[in-house]
Design a protein around this motif. Sequence first.
Motif, mmCIF file in Angstrom:
data_model
loop_
_atom_site.group_PDB
_atom_site.id
_atom_site.type_symbol
_atom_site.label_atom_id
_atom_site.label_comp_id
_atom_site.label_asym_id
_atom_site.label_seq_id
_atom_site.Cartn_x
_atom_site.Cartn_y
_atom_site.Cartn_z
ATOM 1 N N ARG A 6 0.825 -1.208 0.000
ATOM 2 C CA ARG A 6 0.000 0.000 0.000
ATOM 3 C C ARG A 6 0.857 1.255 0.000
ATOM 4 N NH1 ARG A 6 -5.159 -0.881 4.097
ATOM 5 N NH2 ARG A 6 -6.151 -2.580 2.949
ATOM 6 N N LEU A 7 1.989 1.177 0.644
ATOM 7 C CA LEU A 7 2.899 2.312 0.667
ATOM 8 C C LEU A 7 3.395 2.628 -0.742
ATOM 9 C CD1 LEU A 7 3.980 4.199 2.809
ATOM 10 C CD2 LEU A 7 5.906 2.649 3.148
ATOM 11 N N THR A 8 3.713 1.583 -1.506
ATOM 12 C CA THR A 8 4.126 1.764 -2.894
ATOM 13 C C THR A 8 3.007 2.394 -3.711
ATOM 14 O OG1 THR A 8 5.622 -0.137 -2.776
ATOM 15 C CG2 THR A 8 4.933 0.573 -4.967
ATOM 16 N N TYR A 10 7.057 -5.603 -6.523
ATOM 17 C CA TYR A 10 8.069 -5.593 -5.466
ATOM 18 C C TYR A 10 7.453 -5.196 -4.125
ATOM 19 C CZ TYR A 10 12.086 -6.049 -8.662
ATOM 20 O OH TYR A 10 13.011 -6.499 -9.568
ATOM 21 N N GLY A 11 6.552 -4.210 -4.157
ATOM 22 C CA GLY A 11 5.945 -3.751 -2.915
ATOM 23 C C GLY A 11 5.099 -4.813 -2.246
ATOM 24 N N PHE A 12 4.219 -5.443 -3.005
ATOM 25 C CA PHE A 12 3.308 -6.431 -2.421
ATOM 26 C C PHE A 12 4.005 -7.762 -2.153
ATOM 27 C CE2 PHE A 12 0.156 -3.479 -4.180
ATOM 28 C CZ PHE A 12 -0.715 -3.386 -3.103
ATOM 29 N N ALA A 13 5.072 -8.073 -2.917
ATOM 30 C CA ALA A 13 5.819 -9.315 -2.685
ATOM 31 C C ALA A 13 6.965 -9.118 -1.689
ATOM 32 C CB ALA A 13 6.366 -9.847 -4.009
ATOM 33 N N ASN A 14 7.129 -7.887 -1.199
ATOM 34 C CA ASN A 14 8.174 -7.567 -0.228
ATOM 35 C C ASN A 14 9.569 -7.881 -0.776
ATOM 36 O OD1 ASN A 14 8.701 -6.395 2.278
ATOM 37 N ND2 ASN A 14 8.955 -8.364 3.280
ATOM 38 N N ILE A 15 9.785 -7.540 -2.049
ATOM 39 C CA ILE A 15 11.070 -7.735 -2.706
ATOM 40 C C ILE A 15 11.821 -6.407 -2.745
ATOM 41 C CG2 ILE A 15 12.208 -8.358 -4.872
ATOM 42 C CD1 ILE A 15 9.855 -10.208 -5.452
#
Length: 480
Positions: A354-356, A450-455
């Motif tokens: 959500r931050l992304t 990347y944001g939702f997959a924490n990459i």
Amino acid sequence: MKERQATRLPTMQEVLALMVGFIAIMFLYINVFDLPIQLALFTSWFLVMALGLRLGLSYDSMQKGLIDGIHNGMEAVLVLITVGALIGTWIAGGIVPSIIYYGLSVMNPQIFLCAAFLICAITSLSTGTSFGTAGTAGVAMMGIGYSFGIPLPLVAGAVISGAYVGDKMSPLSDTTVMTASLCKVSLVDHIRSMALVSGPAALIAALLFLVVGFFYVKEGADIQRAEQAMQALNAHFTINGWLLLPAAAVIALLIRRYPAIPVITLGAVMGAVCAWLAQGVELLDAVRTAYFGNAMQSDVDFLNTLLNRGGIESMLGVIALILFALGLGGLMERVGVLQAICNGFLRWANNPGRLTVSTMLGGFFGNFFGGAAYVSLITASTITEKNYDQQGIDRRVLSRNAEAGGTITTPMVPWTDGGVFMATTLGVSTLGYLPFLWYHMLVILISLFYGFANIAIWRTASSDDTQDAPSRAAISTANS
């Protein structure tokens, strides 16, 4: 400042009403009444002022915000003026025709789209300017693509995609430097962080343009139009290899980080000299092309479509549009619309995904309402920077997402400085080339993934999260 304390921020309902009103004005003026977009933006000033008066702001205060917004984007206006002069003299001087001619003689139609993307990417990485890339190499690529029979919106998509690789990644780019500064990240760390997104996006985009080129342009395709274009160019211009030297000189000076405005102006002067010495144009007429652009009559549609353009005069409408858009952005900032949106995001953006999204939306709103990459980078970086700190996420992630939402979305909005410049310079409407901005779309999609997959979501040393210990150690070392 005292006045801001004495007033309130707009509510989200008021912000939504303002957005609906703005969209309605744009739709009615452009699609129903067939009025210039400049008038729509000018009218929108007073819509924002009405909200400001409701909130207790004085007209003088709002006018100051409007002027400040215009002031912050004046560099883009000056670049537009010089690029307009450069395009006019470079066409009249045979520089652009020579680039097109030699490009047609050596380039394979099937790999053209990929080559156009890569050439513009290399040029923009070397110079740091998407405007300069589109106004020089981009115009030439449009001519070559037209001669090969490739739809111009598709060619424009490849050109703009390549031009924004460097605008987003080059250490010479003003937006790259500005974002690193706003997010309080070192320039090298900012570029390294973006490379994790831009690298895969550029590779995939190049492959897509290559595949489409092979699919669209069959092997042994008829290159009769290209041959006709070369003959027409030879008939109307003196084609010579030394005419490529002004282009090489301008690019070399930009690579050496000389200021863009005097360098591009020097290029325009060299173009006028080439028109006088190489093309036999009277000296005063050669100088006039810097303001009025190139004018010629030909039986070949290719020449009339592509080479009757340029000049400062052709940029006046664009400049007016950008001034209106910048003024609107300054008003939005002064009235507190952007701060109200920021506060709403602070409550919602409670995880990296959500931050992304919130950072990228902040950049898009800056472009949509502010009309310039500079505005979008400010909104993208300031709307959620506190959330990154509160969640223990490194500012390198903020800077990367700010560019993805700010710089990348600029040419996607028809009334931004980037959108207007690209449409005017390349002769294709924003909505026409929008479906082919594959690099831009890939950057947005990869950033969201990347944001939702924490990459590549690095944590700061103060975070309670125990993951990514090597990254924390690296950050601590860098900060020391």
